[in-house]
Design a protein around this motif. Structure first.
Motif, short mmCIF file in Angstrom:
data_model
loop_
_atom_site.label_atom_id
_atom_site.label_comp_id
_atom_site.label_asym_id
_atom_site.label_seq_id
_atom_site.Cartn_x
_atom_site.Cartn_y
_atom_site.Cartn_z
N VAL A 166 39.75 47.33 60.82
CA VAL A 166 39.39 46.76 59.53
C VAL A 166 40.38 46.31 58.65
N ILE A 167 40.03 44.99 57.99
CA ILE A 167 40.94 44.62 56.81
C ILE A 167 40.18 44.59 55.50
N LEU A 168 40.72 45.43 54.69
CA LEU A 168 39.82 45.36 53.31
C LEU A 168 40.34 44.65 52.42
N LYS A 169 39.85 43.87 51.61
CA LYS A 169 40.12 43.26 50.47
C LYS A 169 39.31 43.51 49.23
N PRO A 170 39.72 44.58 48.58
CA PRO A 170 38.92 44.99 47.55
C PRO A 170 39.08 43.96 46.33
N SER A 171 38.14 44.10 45.27
CA SER A 171 37.97 43.33 44.04
C SER A 171 39.49 43.47 43.44
N GLN A 172 39.87 42.12 42.72
CA GLN A 172 41.03 42.05 42.11
C GLN A 172 41.13 42.86 40.88
N HIS A 173 39.90 43.22 40.36
CA HIS A 173 39.64 43.69 39.08
C HIS A 173 39.65 45.19 39.15
N THR A 174 39.13 45.83 40.22
CA THR A 174 39.04 47.26 40.44
C THR A 174 39.71 47.47 42.17
N PRO A 175 40.81 47.30 42.11
CA PRO A 175 41.33 47.64 43.58
C PRO A 175 42.17 49.06 43.64
N LEU A 176 42.10 49.74 42.75
CA LEU A 176 42.95 51.05 42.81
C LEU A 176 42.43 52.05 43.53
#
Length: 473
Positions: A166-176
């Motif tokens: 897997v490569i995960l790209k979370p939202s730039q607004h809630t990545p933490l």
């Protein structure tokens, strides 16, 4: 936690660009963290690492993958206080909702996938052949901001259990919050390259994932327009795609002899108001019997007083701010549009200045016609449209008269409710006070998406079939 690095090939590394994206607390309008602005170079490193790790990981017996996931879950649970705190800060969802829905429910989901994994039909014997399910390969997971843990768990856990990397790209607004997941995978001794985290903007990291030759599948959750863009790019190299997109979900209340609609109103309000309406499955269209409209309107106003707005760290508050200034402006424009189109404000209205946080109170429009913009578009805020119907046929017509088909609900006598539910074009329909089932497939009809998440069907999404013709003749 160091949020200023990426997690690639089992290592915490700087982003290639040297640039960062700031993360804002929407309740305070304060920048409190930043993450790397990942780019195509970072995606390339992650894709090569995931591709390299794939053969050994997919060949690992399921029992060993489950044992590692059990270890991950133990660590994941130990992070609860940190996860609640960081989700409140980056999203603004109130404490009680964050604890129960944003965090603790993700332990339930993870446990469900672990328990169901051995039941996935990986081998099926037929008359003259045997069909096997194998991992798809390297999965690019692109997730939204509204459920920063939940939408990630829905993708990465089944993908990994089925033998994919897997490569995960979370939202730039809630990545933490995703950083805590990466930390848990590292501490659980997952092999290098099996899980990778690349933060950044959708137009950079998302596009690079969708077009990278070593990425075999894109699993995307977000807006319908965003899903179409990602899907087109992914199909240029014929990748597998799974898209969980928008909704404009109807909630149909059938007539009650008692004229007491307290229970269905609470169900509807919990759906559309909690998380400040930032839920793809939210019951945003309330369909009520025409001759009960005034009675229901009075009860709506009375019960809405329970849904308090305020500081998300206050344990008694039901609604915090919406997630960003962009959301605040978008929702405000829709409220103005509803007034301009002639819908009647029953409660709420245009919010006050966002200077002290992006707060929008529960807003209810009544006398809404289903062809109004506010009844057709996904507002993604705490805005409810009350639409009267003449009879059950009319209710079904209104319910289906949108381009979406993600979720729906029907409240009333059970047999009548079930019969009506079968006529609604939606991937999920809730009857009365039925709870959500983690084993059930989740996904939509029409422009609400492609594929399913959740349960065995959600795990099957991350497999591909191979038929061996082995009759022995």
């Amino acid at each position: 936690m160091d949020f200023e690095k990426l997690y690639i090939d089992g290592q915490w590394v700087p982003g290639a660009s040297g640039q960062f994206i700031e993360v804002e607390n929407p309740a305070e309008r304060r920048i409190f963290a930043r993450v790397p602005r990942g780019n195509a170079e970072d995606v390339d490193k992650a894709a090569k690492a995931a591709h390299k790790a794939l053969p050994a990981w997919s060949a690992l017996p399921l029992a060993q993958r489950i044992a590692l996931m059990e270890k991950f879950l133990t660590i994941f649970k130990s992070q609860e206080d940190d996860l609640i705190d960081i989700t409140i800060k980056e999203l603004g969802s109130p404490y009680s909702f964050t604890k129960s829905s944003q965090v603790e429910y993700q332990y339930v989901r993870t446990r469900s996938y672990i328990d169901l994994a051995p039941k996935v039909p990986m081998v099926e014997k037929m008359a003259c052949s045997t069909t096997y399910r194998e991992p798809v390969g390297v999965i690019g997971c692109i997730t939204p901001w509204n459920y920063p843990l939940g939408q990630v768990i829905q993708k990465i856990i089944p993908a990994l259990l089925m033998g994919n990397t897997v490569i995960l790209k979370p939202s730039q607004h809630t990545p933490l919050s995703s950083y805590y997941l990466a930390d848990a995978f590292e501490k659980a001794d997952f092999p290098k390259g099996v899980f990778n985290l690349v933060t950044g903007r959708g137009g950079e990291v998302g596009d690079a994932l969708s077009s990278h030759p070593l990425v075999d599948m894109i699993s995307f959750t977000g807006s319908t327009s965003g899903g179409i863009t990602v899907g087109k790019r992914a199909l240029e190299s014929v990748k597998h795609i799974s898209l969980e997109l928008g909704g404009k979900s109807p909630y149909v209340i059938l007539p009650a002899a008692s004229h007491d609609y307290t229970d269905p109103i609470h169900i509807c309000f919990n759906s559309i108001f909690l998380n400040s309406g930032q839920t793809c499955t939210a019951f945003s269209r309330l369909l009520v019997p025409e001759n009960e409209k005034e009675t229901i309107e009075k009860q709506l106003v009375k019960i809405a007083a329970e849904y308090t707005v305020g500081d998300p760290t206050d344990h008694t508050v039901k609604l915090g701010p919406v997630s960003s200034l962009q959301q605040y402006k978008k929702i405000s424009e829709y409220i103005q549009k509803g007034m301009d189109e002639g819908a009647r404000l029953l409660l709420g209205g245009l919010p006050q200045s966002p200077d002290k946080g992006y707060y929008i109170a529960p807003t209810i429009f009544t006398d809404v016609k289903n062809d109004m913009t506010i009844a057709q578009d996904e507002i993604f805020g705490p805005v409810l449209c009350v639409i009267p119907y003449k009879d059950e046929d009319d209710a079904v017509r209104i319910a289906n008269d949108v381009r979406y088909g993600l979720n729906a609900g029907v409240f009333g006598p059970k047999e009548k409710a079930i019969a009506l539910a079968h006529r609604i074009q939606a991937g999920n329909v809730y009857i009365n006070a039925s709870p959500r089932d983690t084993e059930a497939p989740f996904g939509g009809y029409k422009e609400s998406g492609l594929g399913r998440e959740g349960g065995i069907y959600g795990m099957i999404e991350f497999t591909q079939q191979k038929a061996l013709f082995d009759s022995g003749k």
